[in-house]
Every structure is written in C-alpha cells, then in structure tokens.
Write an enzyme that holds these catalytic residues in place. Structure first.
Site, PDB file in Angstrom:
ATOM      1  N   LYS A   1      42.029  33.517  29.090  1.00 37.41           N
ATOM      2  CA  LYS A   1      41.756  33.275  29.949  1.00 37.41           C
ATOM      3  C   LYS A   1      41.213  34.165  31.294  1.00 37.41           C
ATOM      4  O   LYS A   1      42.852  34.448  31.705  1.00 37.41           O
ATOM      5  CB  LYS A   1      40.926  32.104  30.179  1.00 37.41           C
ATOM      6  CG  LYS A   1      39.331  32.043  31.059  1.00 37.41           C
ATOM      7  CD  LYS A   1      38.639  30.425  30.998  1.00 37.41           C
ATOM      8  CE  LYS A   1      37.731  29.697  31.330  1.00 37.41           C
ATOM      9  NZ  LYS A   1      36.106  31.189  30.502  1.00 37.41           N
TER      10      LYS A   1
ATOM     11  N   CYS B   1      34.580  41.493  36.360  1.00 38.05           N
ATOM     12  CA  CYS B   1      33.771  40.237  36.451  1.00 38.05           C
ATOM     13  C   CYS B   1      32.752  40.493  37.087  1.00 38.05           C
ATOM     14  O   CYS B   1      33.147  40.510  38.246  1.00 38.05           O
ATOM     15  CB  CYS B   1      34.483  39.032  36.970  1.00 38.05           C
ATOM     16  SG  CYS B   1      34.432  37.642  37.011  1.00 38.05           S
TER      17      CYS B   1
HETATM   18  C1  DHB Z   1      33.449  34.981  34.079  1.00 36.92           C
HETATM   19  C2  DHB Z   1      33.005  36.138  33.562  1.00 36.92           C
HETATM   20  C3  DHB Z   1      33.770  37.292  33.735  1.00 36.92           C
HETATM   21  O1  DHB Z   1      32.379  38.197  32.819  1.00 36.92           O
HETATM   22  C4  DHB Z   1      34.957  37.289  33.373  1.00 36.92           C
HETATM   23  O2  DHB Z   1      35.564  38.939  33.301  1.00 36.92           O
HETATM   24  C5  DHB Z   1      35.661  36.976  34.193  1.00 36.92           C
HETATM   25  C6  DHB Z   1      35.563  36.224  34.127  1.00 36.92           C
HETATM   26  C7  DHB Z   1      33.406  33.986  34.861  1.00 36.92           C
HETATM   27  O3  DHB Z   1      31.718  33.956  35.341  1.00 36.92           O
HETATM   28  O4  DHB Z   1      34.248  32.892  35.197  1.00 36.92           O
END
Ligand code: DHB
Length: 375
Positions: A43, A139
């Site tokens: 993640k 993100c």
């Molecule tokens: C999150 C969403 C994303 O698209 C990403 O690349 C990283 C984090 C999120 O909302 O946690």
C-alpha cells in the site's frame, strides 16, 4: 509463458497486485505472495502511519455485462507508515515466498518522499530484499492537495530531486513512478518529455491511477455514496479500462524504450490483461478486482491469459507486446469468422433471432389477411 521483466526484475507472471486494495497488512501481502501474482506491491506508505479519511470511503459500483465491476474510493492514504512496510517482518514474509517485493510511497510533501527513499535505501543497503520503489505521483484524495502528475512544474521538480537521491542510487533499488490518467495529447507530450529527461534513473512507469474526483450519487437517498470530500473520489475498475489502454498506448509510443510500462485499470479477465500488453505493457496490475475477488483473481486471470495466448499460438508475452494494429476492415472480418462466439451484438441479440421474429410477424400478418378475405 507469462514470464516478464520489469526494470530488469524477473517475474514468473506478468500480473500482480496494484497498490491500494488488500495491500496494507503483512497478511494481505503474504496472501498475494501465495497466489500466482508475479510480484507483491505494498500500500502507498507515508512517513508516519495514518488512519485516513472518514468511512465509508470505498464502494463498489455495480455494473452489468462483461465490464467487471467498478469502484470509487477516497481513503486518504490509510497506512501503517514506511517503517512497517520496510520492516524485516514484512519484507521477509514476502521474500520467503520467493516474490519480488516493491514498496509504494506517497509522501504528503517532497521532503517526506526523500526521507522515505533514504529509509528504503538504507534498508536495502543493510540487506533487505526490497527490489523497487513505486513513487506515487497521482493520489487524488488528499483534501487541499493537487494531483502531482497534473502539475507539471511540481512533477518535474520532484523527479529532479528524487533522481538525484544519492543513497537511492547507491542502493541499486529500481525506481518507478505511478501516473494519473491523461486525456489530452498535449498532456501525454509534456509528461513524456519530463519523464524522458530522467530516463537514466526512472526504470518503470505505472499507468493509470484512478480517474480522480468522480462522484457516485445515490439517487434514492439523494446523497453522495462515500463520506469524504463531499463524495468526490477516484474511479477505478471496469469504468476506466479504455482510459488505461489509451494511456499505456500513448506512453509506450512516447517514452524512452528503456522505461518499462505497467498497465493498471479495469483488469478483471485474461483478455483485459492481453489488451494492455498489446498496447505495450510489460506487466499488468489488478486493483478493484483484487479487492472484490481476493488474491485468487491472480490465478484466474493468469490462467485465462495463458488460454488466450495458446489459442493464438503465442509462447511469450513478447510475441505480441506493443503490437496493436490500426483498424483494418479485413482483420475485423477475419476475427469475427475465426471467433467461436457470436459476432458483436447489434440491436438484436443475434441475427438468427431477428429473422425468427420477422418470420413470426409474417405468419401473423398472413393469418390476419386470410381472415379478412375469407369473410
Ligand atoms: C489513495 C488513493 C489513491 O488513488 C492513491 O494512489 C493513493 C492513496 C487513498 O485515497 O488512500
């Protein structure tokens, strides 16, 4: 048959998990490692652990037909912090299962990314089995922050600094970046120019992140269907596949050939993976489908891709990678003739059904006419 290399890293299977769903805990990562997934990606980490945006922040979008399901998320980077994702416990859990382990980072500011890169490089110099870093520039879910990949001045500055990172260079870690989806030719051009200027250090590009700031509305309840940011969130899954195909294709036509492209967006079948590879991807990541189906999706998609390749006589993904052809009337006809399935659906489910309906209608008219004239 599905073997590939990404940035020189060997993978037995060209399909692996995307950062995000089911990738935040060591148990998630080992479950991925136990499947046919060709690598394991964490993640997106921040410098410190954080809980993310309020719930509900991730929802399935029901879809009919063969497009698979879609999703919307605005999680706000919930994660256990970089120290966790580079800890011996996590790294060796994956490495013991003989899968390359890649760490995704998404710092809230440049300084945090540089600090995380130092930590990862140090771990690697101390013998950690981490093989690469995926730097997330896309993100869309941090309130008040722009998507970096749409801000070319910022993106250029980040890449200047990240690629000049000395410890990272010394560590031998491969560096890749994850991009937002682009929709305009001038954006592809500008992004490719910035990335190519750093081609000596950027080994791979991952395209695409979600389509940012979409809005799913619950018409019955007359409300947004996720809580954060007024309901605005990143769209993923079957609704973004064609955008992913376009981005992979555009980037593969523009990026320095030394940079590998990894396709992600709407992959839920072997054919989805096949199409992304045809557009130039050296590997394919799976996000929404992994979230909904669990890690067995990697085995299923891999088996489906192998079946497609066998049928077409391909022995390796290099036999067809990047070889998408322009539209051609003869090729289209040949593909329909060669396929076992019915030709593409028209307004009627099939031509034979349409003719049956016409025949029934004609009999009906004939009966009516006969009655009329026999009075
Ligand atoms: C999150 C969403 C994303 O698209 C990403 O690349 C990283 C984090 C999120 O909302 O946690």
């Amino acid at each position: 048959m599905l073997a590939t290399t990404v940035a020189g890293i060997a993978m037995d299977c060209c399909i692996y998990n995307a950062s995000g769903p089911k990738s935040g805990h060591v148990s998630d990562l080992t479950n991925v490692a136990k499947s046919r997934s060709g690598a394991v990606l964490s993640k997106s980490a921040t410098l410190k652990s954080q809980t993310g945006n309020p719930l509900p922040r991730l929802k399935k979008i029901e879809m009919s037909g063969s497009a698979g399901h879609a999703s919307i998320n605005s999680e706000g980077l919930p994660n256990a912090g970089i120290e966790y994702y580079i800890s011996d416990k996590v790294v060796s859990a994956v490495a013991d299962l003989n899968k390359p382990y890649i760490v995704s980072i998404s710092g809230l500011k440049l300084q945090n990314n540089l600090e995380m890169l130092s930590k990862i490089a140090q771990a690697r110099l101390n013998g950690s089995a981490i093989v690469a870093v995926e730097l997330n520039l896309a993100c869309p879910n941090i309130p008040g922050k722009p998507t970096i990949a749409y801000d070319f001045a910022q993106m250029s500055d980040i890449l200047d600094q990240v690629t000049a990172h000395k410890e990272l260079l010394e560590s031998g870690l491969r560096l890749g970046i994850k991009l937002a989806p682009y929709f305009d030719m001038t954006y592809y051009e500008r992004a490719a120019k910035i990335i190519n200027a750093h081609a000596d250090r950027i080994s791979f590009v991952v395209a695409i992140n979600t389509i940012g700031n979409a809005l799913v509305v619950d018409g019955n309840a007359e409300m947004a269907n996720i809580a954060p940011k007024g309901g605005f969130g990143g769209l993923g899954g079957g609704l973004v596949k064609q955008v992913a195909l376009a981005n992979v294709r555009q980037l593969s036509l523009r990026l320095d050939p030394s940079i590998d492209i990894i396709g992600v967006g709407g992959v839920s079948t072997g054919m989805d993976a096949f199409e992304l590879i045809l557009c130039g991807a050296k590997a394919v990541q799976v996000a929404t489908c992994h979230w909904l189906e669990g890690p067995k999706c990697f085995d299923r998609i891999a088996t489906e891709l192998e079946a497609i390749m066998s049928k077409k006589g391909y022995k390796s993904i290099e036999d067809f990678r990047g070889k998408l052809k322009d539209y051609d009337r003869k090729l289209a006809k040949k593909a329909i003739a060669g396929s076992e399935e019915a030709p593409p659906s028209s307004a009627f489910p099939s031509a034979s059904l349409a003719w049956s309906l016409v025949a029934v209608l004609m009999v009906f008219v004939a009966v009516l006419l006969q009655r009329e004239f026999s009075r």
